[in-house]
Design an enzyme around this catalytic site. Sequence first.
Site, PDB file in Angstrom:
ATOM      1  N   GLU A 430       0.820  -1.208   0.000  1.00  0.00           N
ATOM      2  CA  GLU A 430       0.000   0.000   0.000  1.00  0.00           C
ATOM      3  C   GLU A 430       0.854   1.257   0.000  1.00  0.00           C
ATOM      4  OE1 GLU A 430      -2.611  -3.257   0.750  1.00  0.00           O
ATOM      5  OE2 GLU A 430      -0.762  -2.703   1.803  1.00  0.00           O
ATOM      6  N   HIS A 498     -11.175  -6.238   7.970  1.00  0.00           N
ATOM      7  CA  HIS A 498     -11.838  -5.849   6.726  1.00  0.00           C
ATOM      8  C   HIS A 498     -13.035  -4.927   6.946  1.00  0.00           C
ATOM      9  CE1 HIS A 498      -9.911  -9.794   6.043  1.00  0.00           C
ATOM     10  NE2 HIS A 498      -9.615  -9.298   4.857  1.00  0.00           N
TER      11      HIS A 498
END
Length: 692
Positions: A430, A498
């Site tokens: 990321e 998540h």
Amino acid sequence: MTQAALKKDRRNAPDENIDWKRVVQLLLLSRELDEMEERRLVPEKKVLYQFSARGHDMAQILLGLQLTGRHDAACGYYRSRPLLLALGVDPADALGSAMGRAGGYSDGRDIGVVFNYPNPDGASALPMCGGVGSQYTPTAGWAQAITYFREVLGNEEYREDIAVVLGGDGSVASNGFWSALTIATTQGLPLLFYIEDNGFGISVPSSFQTPEGNIAGNLAGWKNLTVLDGDGSDPAEAARLTKSAVERVREGRMPVLLRLEVPRLEGHSFQDTQAYKSEELVKSEWAHDPLPRLRDHLVPAMLTAEEWNDAARGAKREAERARIEAESRPVADPDTVTGNVFFEGRMQIMGGQHCAGYCPPETTERATSAGERINMVTAIRRTLDHEMSVNERVVLFGEDVGAKGGVHAVTLGLQEKYGAVRVFDTSLSEEGIIGRAVGMALAGLVPVPEIQFRKYAEPAIEQLNDCGTIRWRTSNRFAAPIIVRMAGGFFKCGDPWHSQTNEVAFVHQPGWKIAVPSNAEDAVGLLRTALRGNDPVIFFEHRAMLDHPWARRPYPGDAFGLPFGKAKFTREGGDITIVTWGAMVPRCEAAAEGISADVIDLRSLMPWDSEAVIASVRRTRRCLIVHEDLGTAGFGAEIAAVVADEAFIDLDAPISRLTMPDIPSPHNRVLLDWVVPSPERIRKKINDLLEF
């Protein structure tokens, strides 16, 4: 003399293709500026941060003078002033910035060793950051943009341009370094990694950063990477290696890593006494000072002693001129310090598509609402598809966005339609996804990186923070308008990895606009505005709403766009104001059934529509704020504070909030249903306030 000796002698002779007079002038000027700061400006407290470049300076100058491409760009770190001087930065800007004066790099907003140099007509210095290693992935993004402009947009101006990233030996242990190395070597990018190894990261030896302290040796077997290594204090060797490295990147269009050993002749910063170094080591470092070695190399071979002395006198005069001019500059007006967080109408010098003359098509807030209802996934995909079809600068990337079409299927089919250069998968980093996007935006593209889940943004927090502040900390010299698509929130179940929302973390990072659409129509409008805009945007895609029946709407048209900061009243009434966003909107609507209530969907959190909320509260005299994020320091606390400040005397009941408790999202559905605000719990809160 033997043939070998002749060859060696020629090898050590000054390269006649190098402007050695300019090298001497710049090196002597750099030394004068360092000495002026250390002996005068720091003791006088006119400069508060000072990092000497002594020892690093000659090789940097040799490198900088070879960056002659119009679209060449370099990104350095706090010891990179010699490079900036070689690129053409006025020393008065350098000193004035170090003093925190108006003008220069930042109008006194950033420390003076964090450089930037927008140069539309030549090599630029990309906005540097204070974090070690944060320079690598944005520079990789610039290198990828160079390739894109040539190969996709057919602009031959970029055929030989390159990107250069500078870093010390300490930075080779950072996430950014390894991410950029992976990007550059897997993508085959024209990127030069220029590593200045002075043996120490402040006090930590380079052997703690990489085995045996030599990153070049440890990368010798890395695929698709040319590795060069040598002495950065030897004029002949430094000139030969920097020239070779730049030429290899220009001609081969592949990455090169050049490691140069250089002495750090002063402490890490002015305050550093170097007590951790032995006396013998300090003497050895000064024995490798490149300044006297350069004099020996050039006098009398290229310059006379008098010419050298003239250059030294000229450097003193130029440094003094710069000091006088810098000290004459005022401090920026404090009233201006809150400006340039977002685009305010005055165009930045570099960064974003608008600098290249982009004029967005006209948009309308009026939805055509033709056709069948579509879910949010389809609406976002269709918007991306249309904007890519009318704007070749838009690129989509992230983990699994290509052939798979994204883990949420939002980009399904787009790679097949637009090719793997415009819609591409990335390595699992990321930091690399966001950092690369920043560099691409600085070069003029419209990057749309995807972060699969909100929690996965954590490794990219430094890049996200740096991106948001670029416009402010460069005082509108640069901007990096990227659109980060980010999924989050609960779905059929929850879990700590998540299902986070935590939008407030990005609201608290200056420079980001935050979209939180609850339905397909709003998603289209906010995304289109982001893609055509001139600011960085976090675009939240709530997992529960991507295919939620309530969130389905007819596609509102290819011209539909919504302004940020304008809320929507999804239900109107007179007894209570309910403020919410995202997946809580349909729950609040259900809870308010049969009650005279204003239900306000904020749609964006930065900016947020405080005027609409205050006006509603003054009319209904009650306020309930509902959100999925945790209660403590959640964004609802900000709303409550503003309502209390501006409408306290209008209230007939306390401001109330309903949120998740301060825990991660639980996995089991029973536990999840207990912690996430339900219509029943919202209804109870409403009734409690109405009965107060």
